[in-house]
Design an enzyme around this catalytic site. Structure first.
Site, PDB file in Angstrom:
ATOM      1  N   HIS A 121     -10.256  -5.604  -2.834  1.00 40.78           N
ATOM      2  CA  HIS A 121      -8.913  -5.822  -2.298  1.00 40.78           C
ATOM      3  C   HIS A 121      -8.968  -6.110  -0.810  1.00 40.78           C
ATOM      4  CE1 HIS A 121      -9.743  -1.471  -2.169  1.00 40.78           C
ATOM      5  NE2 HIS A 121      -9.039  -1.434  -1.040  1.00 40.78           N
ATOM      6  N   HIS A 156      -6.710  -5.747   2.681  1.00 39.55           N
ATOM      7  CA  HIS A 156      -5.555  -5.122   3.335  1.00 39.55           C
ATOM      8  C   HIS A 156      -4.951  -6.141   4.306  1.00 39.55           C
ATOM      9  CE1 HIS A 156      -6.485  -0.730   2.503  1.00 39.55           C
ATOM     10  NE2 HIS A 156      -7.691  -1.236   2.332  1.00 39.55           N
ATOM     11  N   ASP A 177       0.859  -1.189   0.000  1.00 36.85           N
ATOM     12  CA  ASP A 177       0.000   0.000   0.000  1.00 36.85           C
ATOM     13  C   ASP A 177       0.898   1.242   0.000  1.00 36.85           C
ATOM     14  OD1 ASP A 177      -3.190   0.593   1.189  1.00 36.85           O
ATOM     15  OD2 ASP A 177      -1.729   2.227   1.040  1.00 36.85           O
ATOM     16  N   ILE A 178       0.572   2.196  -0.854  1.00 43.20           N
ATOM     17  CA  ILE A 178       1.421   3.377  -1.025  1.00 43.20           C
ATOM     18  C   ILE A 178       1.323   4.341   0.166  1.00 43.20           C
ATOM     19  CG2 ILE A 178      -0.150   4.959  -2.248  1.00 43.20           C
ATOM     20  CD1 ILE A 178       3.445   4.051  -3.286  1.00 43.20           C
TER      21      ILE A 178
HETATM   22  P1  5GP Z   1      -9.830   1.431   0.425  1.00 40.49           P
HETATM   23  O1  5GP Z   1     -10.383   1.438  -0.974  1.00 40.49           O
HETATM   24  O2  5GP Z   1      -9.743   0.039   0.997  1.00 40.49           O
HETATM   25  O3  5GP Z   1     -10.553   2.376   1.336  1.00 40.49           O
HETATM   26  O4  5GP Z   1      -8.345   1.984   0.370  1.00 40.49           O
HETATM   27  C1  5GP Z   1      -7.545   1.839  -0.780  1.00 40.49           C
HETATM   28  C2  5GP Z   1      -6.090   1.713  -0.393  1.00 40.49           C
HETATM   29  O5  5GP Z   1      -5.344   1.709  -1.596  1.00 40.49           O
HETATM   30  C3  5GP Z   1      -5.556   2.842   0.489  1.00 40.49           C
HETATM   31  O6  5GP Z   1      -4.954   2.295   1.659  1.00 40.49           O
HETATM   32  C4  5GP Z   1      -4.535   3.557  -0.410  1.00 40.49           C
HETATM   33  O7  5GP Z   1      -3.391   3.999   0.288  1.00 40.49           O
HETATM   34  C5  5GP Z   1      -4.181   2.492  -1.427  1.00 40.49           C
HETATM   35  N1  5GP Z   1      -3.852   3.048  -2.736  1.00 40.49           N
HETATM   36  C6  5GP Z   1      -4.580   3.970  -3.435  1.00 40.49           C
HETATM   37  N2  5GP Z   1      -3.990   4.231  -4.613  1.00 40.49           N
HETATM   38  C7  5GP Z   1      -2.872   3.476  -4.655  1.00 40.49           C
HETATM   39  C8  5GP Z   1      -1.833   3.317  -5.646  1.00 40.49           C
HETATM   40  O8  5GP Z   1      -1.832   3.933  -6.714  1.00 40.49           O
HETATM   41  N3  5GP Z   1      -0.827   2.443  -5.334  1.00 40.49           N
HETATM   42  C9  5GP Z   1      -0.812   1.746  -4.170  1.00 40.49           C
HETATM   43  N4  5GP Z   1       0.237   0.908  -3.978  1.00 40.49           N
HETATM   44  N5  5GP Z   1      -1.760   1.864  -3.217  1.00 40.49           N
HETATM   45  C10 5GP Z   1      -2.784   2.718  -3.465  1.00 40.49           C
END
Ligand code: 5GP
Length: 129
Positions: A93, A95, A29-30
Site C-alpha cells: 500500500h 500512504h 487510513d483509520i
Molecule cells: P503500515 O503497514 O504502512 O506500517 O501501516 C498500515 C496503515 O494501515 C496504518 O497507518 C494503519 O492506521 C492503517 N490501518 C490498519 N488497519 C486498518 C483498517 O482496518 N482500516 C483502515 N482504514 N486502515 C487501517
C-alpha cells in the site's frame, strides 16, 4: 490468511472509500497522520510493494497519482506526500498524506476524527476524481 486489506476489498470490513477501479482501491487510513490520509492498494494481495509485478506496480503509481491530485484539491495542505512503510499490514500500500509540517509525515502525531469527518473527507476527495 487474508490480509485486513483483502477483507476491506471483500467488503467484510468497512472503510471510508475514496476511489475504486477493477484493480485498485483507495480508502482513508483509520488512524490518520492528518485529515485526508489515504491508502492506495492493489486488489491483488502481495506483501511488499517492490514484489508487485511491473504492471500492477505501474498501475498502483498511476492510480495513486490520480487520488493525490484529488486530495490536494479537497484538503487544505501545502502538498500531498507519498510514503511506503508496510510494517503493520502485509499487503502492499501507498500512504498519501496531506502535509502542512514535517511532523505530518512522521507517523507520530495522529489526528482524531469523527465518523462524520471521515465521511465528509472521503466524499470531498471523491468529488474531485
Ligand atoms: P503500515 O503497514 O504502512 O506500517 O501501516 C498500515 C496503515 O494501515 C496504518 O497507518 C494503519 O492506521 C492503517 N490501518 C490498519 N488497519 C486498518 C483498517 O482496518 N482500516 C483502515 N482504514 N486502515 C487501517
Amino acid at each position: 490468511m487474508a490480509s485486513i486489506f483483502s477483507k476491506i476489498i471483500a467488503g467484510e470490513i468497512p472503510c471510508y472509500k475514496v476511489a475504486e477501479t477493477n484493480d485498485f482501491l483507495a480508502f482513508l487510513d483509520i488512524n490518520p497522520n492528518a485529515k485526508g490520509h489515504t491508502l492506495c492498494i492493489p486488489k491483488k494481495e502481495v506483501d511488499k510493494l517492490f514484489d508487485l509485478d511491473e504492471s500492477t506496480y505501474d498501475g498502483l503509481m498511476k492510480f495513486s497519482r490520480t487520488v493525490a491530485v484529488a486530495i490536494e484539491k479537497a484538503v487544505p495542505c501545502k502538498r500531498v506526500g507519498m510514503t511506503v512503510v508496510g510494517l503493520e499490514v502485509p499487503h502492499a500500500h501507498v500512504h498519501l498524506i496531506p502535509l502542512n509540517a514535517m511532523e505530518d509525515a512522521q507517523f507520530i502525531k495522529k489526528e482524531s476524527l469523527s465518523s462524520e469527518d471521515f465521511e465528509t473527507t472521503a466524499k470531498a476527495i471523491a468529488s474531485f476524481l
